[in-house]
Each structure stands twice: as C-alpha cells, then as structure tokens.
Design a protein around this motif. Structure first.
Motif, PDB file in Angstrom:
ATOM      1  N   MET A   1      54.447  73.935  15.682  1.00  0.00           N
ATOM      2  CA  MET A   1      53.352  74.549  14.942  1.00  0.00           C
ATOM      3  C   MET A   1      52.421  73.485  14.394  1.00  0.00           C
ATOM      4  O   MET A   1      52.859  72.458  13.933  1.00  0.00           O
ATOM      5  CB  MET A   1      53.890  75.371  13.776  1.00  0.00           C
ATOM      6  CG  MET A   1      54.746  76.543  14.198  1.00  0.00           C
ATOM      7  SD  MET A   1      54.994  77.672  12.863  1.00  0.00           S
ATOM      8  CE  MET A   1      53.339  78.203  12.525  1.00  0.00           C
ATOM      9  N   ASN A   2      51.109  73.745  14.445  1.00  0.00           N
ATOM     10  CA  ASN A   2      50.193  72.788  13.837  1.00  0.00           C
ATOM     11  C   ASN A   2      50.006  73.121  12.367  1.00  0.00           C
ATOM     12  O   ASN A   2      50.466  74.146  11.874  1.00  0.00           O
ATOM     13  CB  ASN A   2      48.845  72.775  14.577  1.00  0.00           C
ATOM     14  CG  ASN A   2      48.166  74.116  14.583  1.00  0.00           C
ATOM     15  OD1 ASN A   2      48.217  74.850  13.601  1.00  0.00           O
ATOM     16  ND2 ASN A   2      47.519  74.446  15.699  1.00  0.00           N
ATOM     17  N   THR A 277      42.498  68.656  16.118  1.00  0.00           N
ATOM     18  CA  THR A 277      41.132  68.200  15.888  1.00  0.00           C
ATOM     19  C   THR A 277      40.968  66.719  16.205  1.00  0.00           C
ATOM     20  O   THR A 277      39.955  66.299  16.770  1.00  0.00           O
ATOM     21  CB  THR A 277      40.736  68.475  14.423  1.00  0.00           C
ATOM     22  OG1 THR A 277      40.694  69.896  14.219  1.00  0.00           O
ATOM     23  CG2 THR A 277      39.373  67.905  14.095  1.00  0.00           C
ATOM     24  N   ASN A 278      41.968  65.923  15.856  1.00  0.00           N
ATOM     25  CA  ASN A 278      41.869  64.481  16.135  1.00  0.00           C
ATOM     26  C   ASN A 278      41.750  64.212  17.635  1.00  0.00           C
ATOM     27  O   ASN A 278      40.979  63.346  18.065  1.00  0.00           O
ATOM     28  CB  ASN A 278      43.081  63.742  15.548  1.00  0.00           C
ATOM     29  CG  ASN A 278      44.406  64.237  16.096  1.00  0.00           C
ATOM     30  OD1 ASN A 278      44.625  65.446  16.242  1.00  0.00           O
ATOM     31  ND2 ASN A 278      45.318  63.338  16.391  1.00  0.00           N
ATOM     32  N   LEU A 297      45.296  63.019   7.922  1.00  0.00           N
ATOM     33  CA  LEU A 297      46.518  62.297   8.270  1.00  0.00           C
ATOM     34  C   LEU A 297      46.571  62.014   9.773  1.00  0.00           C
ATOM     35  O   LEU A 297      46.797  60.876  10.200  1.00  0.00           O
ATOM     36  CB  LEU A 297      47.740  63.100   7.835  1.00  0.00           C
ATOM     37  CG  LEU A 297      49.113  62.538   8.248  1.00  0.00           C
ATOM     38  CD1 LEU A 297      49.353  61.180   7.628  1.00  0.00           C
ATOM     39  CD2 LEU A 297      50.219  63.511   7.852  1.00  0.00           C
ATOM     40  N   ASP A 298      46.339  63.039  10.582  1.00  0.00           N
ATOM     41  CA  ASP A 298      46.377  62.871  12.033  1.00  0.00           C
ATOM     42  C   ASP A 298      45.234  61.994  12.529  1.00  0.00           C
ATOM     43  O   ASP A 298      45.394  61.238  13.501  1.00  0.00           O
ATOM     44  CB  ASP A 298      46.318  64.229  12.729  1.00  0.00           C
ATOM     45  CG  ASP A 298      47.599  65.027  12.540  1.00  0.00           C
ATOM     46  OD1 ASP A 298      48.635  64.413  12.223  1.00  0.00           O
ATOM     47  OD2 ASP A 298      47.566  66.259  12.691  1.00  0.00           O
ATOM     48  N   MET A 299      44.079  62.087  11.891  1.00  0.00           N
ATOM     49  CA  MET A 299      42.938  61.255  12.290  1.00  0.00           C
ATOM     50  C   MET A 299      43.301  59.774  12.203  1.00  0.00           C
ATOM     51  O   MET A 299      43.031  58.990  13.114  1.00  0.00           O
ATOM     52  CB  MET A 299      41.733  61.531  11.373  1.00  0.00           C
ATOM     53  CG  MET A 299      41.143  62.897  11.512  1.00  0.00           C
ATOM     54  SD  MET A 299      40.236  63.117  13.041  1.00  0.00           S
ATOM     55  CE  MET A 299      39.705  64.809  12.825  1.00  0.00           C
ATOM     56  N   ASN A 300      43.899  59.405  11.102  1.00  0.00           N
ATOM     57  CA  ASN A 300      44.242  57.999  10.903  1.00  0.00           C
ATOM     58  C   ASN A 300      45.419  57.567  11.759  1.00  0.00           C
ATOM     59  O   ASN A 300      45.427  56.444  12.294  1.00  0.00           O
ATOM     60  CB  ASN A 300      44.534  57.748   9.419  1.00  0.00           C
ATOM     61  CG  ASN A 300      43.264  57.727   8.591  1.00  0.00           C
ATOM     62  OD1 ASN A 300      42.416  56.856   8.736  1.00  0.00           O
ATOM     63  ND2 ASN A 300      43.115  58.704   7.703  1.00  0.00           N
ATOM     64  N   GLU A 301      46.408  58.426  11.911  1.00  0.00           N
ATOM     65  CA  GLU A 301      47.567  58.062  12.720  1.00  0.00           C
ATOM     66  C   GLU A 301      47.182  57.863  14.184  1.00  0.00           C
ATOM     67  O   GLU A 301      47.750  57.027  14.879  1.00  0.00           O
ATOM     68  CB  GLU A 301      48.649  59.141  12.600  1.00  0.00           C
ATOM     69  CG  GLU A 301      49.387  59.123  11.261  1.00  0.00           C
ATOM     70  CD  GLU A 301      50.589  60.042  11.265  1.00  0.00           C
ATOM     71  OE1 GLU A 301      50.582  61.056  11.985  1.00  0.00           O
ATOM     72  OE2 GLU A 301      51.556  59.743  10.539  1.00  0.00           O
ATOM     73  N   GLY A 358      46.639  61.315   3.111  1.00  0.00           N
ATOM     74  CA  GLY A 358      45.614  62.186   3.645  1.00  0.00           C
ATOM     75  C   GLY A 358      46.042  63.568   4.072  1.00  0.00           C
ATOM     76  O   GLY A 358      45.259  64.295   4.690  1.00  0.00           O
ATOM     77  N   LEU A 359      47.266  64.006   3.744  1.00  0.00           N
ATOM     78  CA  LEU A 359      47.684  65.357   4.102  1.00  0.00           C
ATOM     79  C   LEU A 359      47.334  66.355   2.999  1.00  0.00           C
ATOM     80  O   LEU A 359      46.819  67.435   3.257  1.00  0.00           O
ATOM     81  CB  LEU A 359      49.181  65.407   4.386  1.00  0.00           C
ATOM     82  CG  LEU A 359      49.690  66.793   4.799  1.00  0.00           C
ATOM     83  CD1 LEU A 359      49.141  67.177   6.170  1.00  0.00           C
ATOM     84  CD2 LEU A 359      51.216  66.842   4.814  1.00  0.00           C
TER      85      LEU A 359
END
Length: 456
Positions: A1-2, A277-278, A297-301, A358-359
């Motif tokens: 799940m996202n 989205t990332n 969070l996902d953008m940076n990871e 960032g979450l």
C-alpha cells in the motif's frame, strides 16, 4: 500500500482479512516493571522511527517497558479482532472512522481530563483534536499533512516556464495552471496538446496529475471556489452546487478536453499500480503532481530533483489538512497514567525522526508559529528552501480540515455513493453535473451531520 492509501478517507477499510501483529522491542521486562503495548502500522522506515521513540520513552520512564506491535497490513481487521476479544493494546493508531465508533462504545480513554496535566496536549492545532461529544476527547490525528503541488525541476526548465509559486499570495489561478500544463505536456514527437498533429495516445510527458477520487486532493479546490461537501448542519450534500460542479468539471476537462492529465490506467505500470509521485517526477512521466506532504520522504530517498509549490487557487488558496489516521489510548489499559504519558510522547517531534525526515508534520501549534520550533524540524537538507512558505505558512494560514474525518457515516457514504460517482467523473463518460446531481441527493439521505468540534 502507498501512503496515500494509509491516509485515505474513512480509514483503512480496504485492508482486508486478519493479520498477525508481531511484537518487537521492549526486551525482557525487569521485575515489577509496568508493561505497555503500542500498536501501529507503517513502512519499515516508520517502524524504525517508532521503535526508537519507544526506547527513548523507556529511558525517561525506568519503571515502564513498551512492547511494539508493528502491524503493517490488514490493520483494521486485526484491531477489530483485538477489541472483540478484549485484548486491546494500551496505546496505538486507530483508523479514523473506527476511532469515533470505538469512542462512542466506551473503548477509548477520554483524554479531556488530561489536557491540564500534559500542556503539550493542550497546544495542538485545533483541527487535530477528535471529539465524540462536549468535553469528550478520544484522540488526535497522529500527524498533520497537507496537499501540495510537486514538480520536476528539469521538466519546468525544459519548458522554459517559471516554477509553481511557493507562497499563497502568488498562487497560480486555475487557468494559469492549465496554461502551464499545456506547455509541460508533450507527445512522442514533441508536440503540445494545442498544436496541430498532437497525438493524445502517445503522450510522453503529462503536464499534471491530480486525483479525482481522493478527497483530500480536491477539497482545497472545492473550498477555494466557495463550495463544500455538506452544509453547516452536515445534513445536506452540496456537491451538486454550481461551485462544486465547476471544480469537478475542470478536473475532468484536464483529461478529456485539455489532454494534459492522465486518465484511468494511463500511468499504471502493472495492473492497477500507479508509480509513486517521486517516480513520476523523476522519470518525467508527469511534470507536476498534486499529492500530500508525506511524499517528501520518498522524494529525498530516491534523490528526485523536485520542487514544491502551493496549490493553484480559485477565489482563495486553500489546502486540505489533517489527512492522517488517529492515535488513542484504549480503555482496557491497566496503566492509564503511563499510557496517557506515552500517548503525549509518541508524536512529539523531539523524539520522533519522522518530522525531520519529511513524512509527518507536527500537531503542536508552536511548530508553525515559533521560529526556533519551526527550525527544529525543517532546517535540514531534507526540507527545500521553499518549504517554509509552501508548507508551513500554507498549512497554517490556508489549511482547511478535510471533510472525510469530520462527516459521520463517511465510510459508508464513500463506498456506496461518493467513490463510484467520482470514478464515473474520472471515466469521462458523462459530464460532472449529471453525475453529481444524481449522487448528491443520495448522499444527503445518508448524512448524519458533522462530528463534534469545540475550542479549548
């Protein structure tokens, strides 16, 4: 799940059949130590952050040990099973809709008497509190979240346009957003939708993506255009109003008239799975995406070269807030005082990494008003320079609590009427007006009012 699924309207009703919670952490309790259990869901990253918080709590409370019950899927069914058997945890996450039901059944501790003892609890954002009656407080939204406009810096640069504004005073109008989405939409031959020879079946990069079926994504637009989901009493659905129809027709037009937004299935990688989205921005499959703050969070990871801005506006700029699940203390706890103390501790940015990473966004007002407090969670490499105005200020001054957390009977309304209607709008088979004028009376017949709210 996202993560969007985890934050969706009506809680986690889609999660499925029973799961086993696996306890971890806490270690062997020393003789005489008070034992608490903390139940939660989340990603592996969130699991590590929560368990780190629990170990810090144990250090501050030497006579208390906390066992982590990490339940990453099928959470609602597992929790319902524990409630039915009388083996509830002491503190934990609760799907939003379920939290009101459990509170009314006396299954959750009334936290109102503890607000004076724990000043932190009295300093939350007004919309964070979950009330089930006058002076009856059963929990808080676990974290604050807002909807934003994410974009690929490279796609913006390639199109030669200015980035989406990062402050509400300069927010694009809807028409300005559409104009820029044209410039950002390219077919396989490099043509834009307003150019002769554009091939809508071979679109290389869409200008924008904004969900029609996810309420938090469009609620800011609805409120900004002078509309709402229901009237002041919460007994009449307003989705058939001219203000609402305009918003949903505009969203539908992005797909079928302007051809700047993907329709159903056009972004699916396999089956019904849509990349995060990332990934959409990193691969330039989409240039701009309306999505929640948690995407940071996902953008940076994933090392995505992203920027973020405020949502486009109608008459006023608005964004939906408080789209996270609830946290509560269960009435079955044998150690109420310690459980309430853990509850006050569990989403404190001083002890949880999820804010700096960032979450999550904090619930205490000081983290939006006091400069030192703002810096404590945003002044790092994770948060881009525009974060202060695009997120902190935008949330504080232009945030409106999402309707799904506040409408009684929302889970049934959503599954039986609202979601099917929104899916039909997304399909483009009929104009939004026809669909909403048919759905609104049905929703009105199901409405039972807004959940109780009050000022402290």
């Amino acid at each position: 799940m996202n993560r969007r699924d985890l934050f969706k309207i009506g809680g986690l009703a889609a999660l499925g059949a029973a799961a086993s919670a696996c306890g971890s952490g806490g270690g062997g309790a020393s003789s005489g130590a008070k034992q608490l259990q903390f139940m939660y869901w989340g990603s592996t990253f969130e699991q590590k952050a929560v368990e780190k918080m629990l170990r810090q709590f144990e250090q501050k409370k030497p006579g208390v040990k906390v066992k982590a019950l990490f339940t990453p899927d099928e959470y609602d069914v597992k929790l319902n099973t524990l409630v039915a058997s009388g083996r509830v945890p002491d503190v934990g996450y609760v799907p939003m809709a379920m939290s009101f039901r459990l509170a009314e059944q006396g299954k959750l501790v009334d936290l109102f008497p503890y607000l004076k003892k724990y000043p932190q609890l009295a300093g939350y954002l007004p919309d964070a509190y979950l009330w089930y009656g006058q002076d009856k407080l059963h929990g808080v939204a676990t974290a604050n979240e807002v909807e934003l406009l994410w974009y690929s810096k490279q796609a913006i640069a390639d199109a030669g346009i200015a980035p989406p504004p990062a402050d509400a005073a300069s927010a694009w109008t809807w028409d300005q957003m559409v104009q820029n989405a044209y410039k950002l939409t390219i077919d396989q031959n490099g043509k834009h939708p307003d150019e002769s020879g554009f091939d809508p079946k071979q679109i290389k990069q869409f200008g924008i993506s904004s969900s029609i079926t996810y309420g938090a994504a469009w609620y800011g637009f609805l409120r900004g255009n002078g509309g709402d989901f229901a009237d002041e009493a919460g007994k009449r659905c307003l989705l058939d109003s001219p203000e609402a129809i305009k918003v949903f027709q505009n969203l539908q037009d992005l797909i079928y008239k302007h051809r700047v937004m993907p329709g159903p299935g056009q972004l699916a990688a396999t089956g019904d799975d849509v990349p995060g989205t990332n990934i959409l921005l990193k691969t330039k499959r989409v240039a701009m995406v309306v999505d929640g703050h948690w995407s940071l969070l996902d953008m940076n990871e994933s090392k995505t070269d992203f920027g973020l801005g405020v949502l486009p506006k109608y008459a006023e700029p608005f964004t939906a807030t408080q789209v996270a699940g609830a946290s509560a203390v269960f009435a079955g706890t044998k150690h109420v005082e310690e459980a309430v103390e853990l509850f006050a501790f569990h989403n404190d940015p001083r002890y949880v990494d999820l804010y700096k990473q960032g979450l999550w966004m904090p619930q205490e007002k000081k983290y939006y008003e006091d400069q030192a407090s703002i810096d404590s969670w945003t002044k790092n490499d994770v948060h881009p320079p525009e974060f202060r105005t695009a997120v902190v200020d935008f949330a504080r001054d232009h945030g409106v609590p999402v309707f799904g957390n506040r409408v009684k009977n929302m889970t049934t309304i959503s599954s039986d009427v609202l979601t099917p209607a929104l899916q039909e709008i997304e399909s483009g088979k009929r104009p939004a007006a026809e669909i909403l004028k048919a759905a609104a009376p049905k929703i009105t017949g199901m409405l039972q009012g807004w959940q109780h709210t009050q000022a402290l």
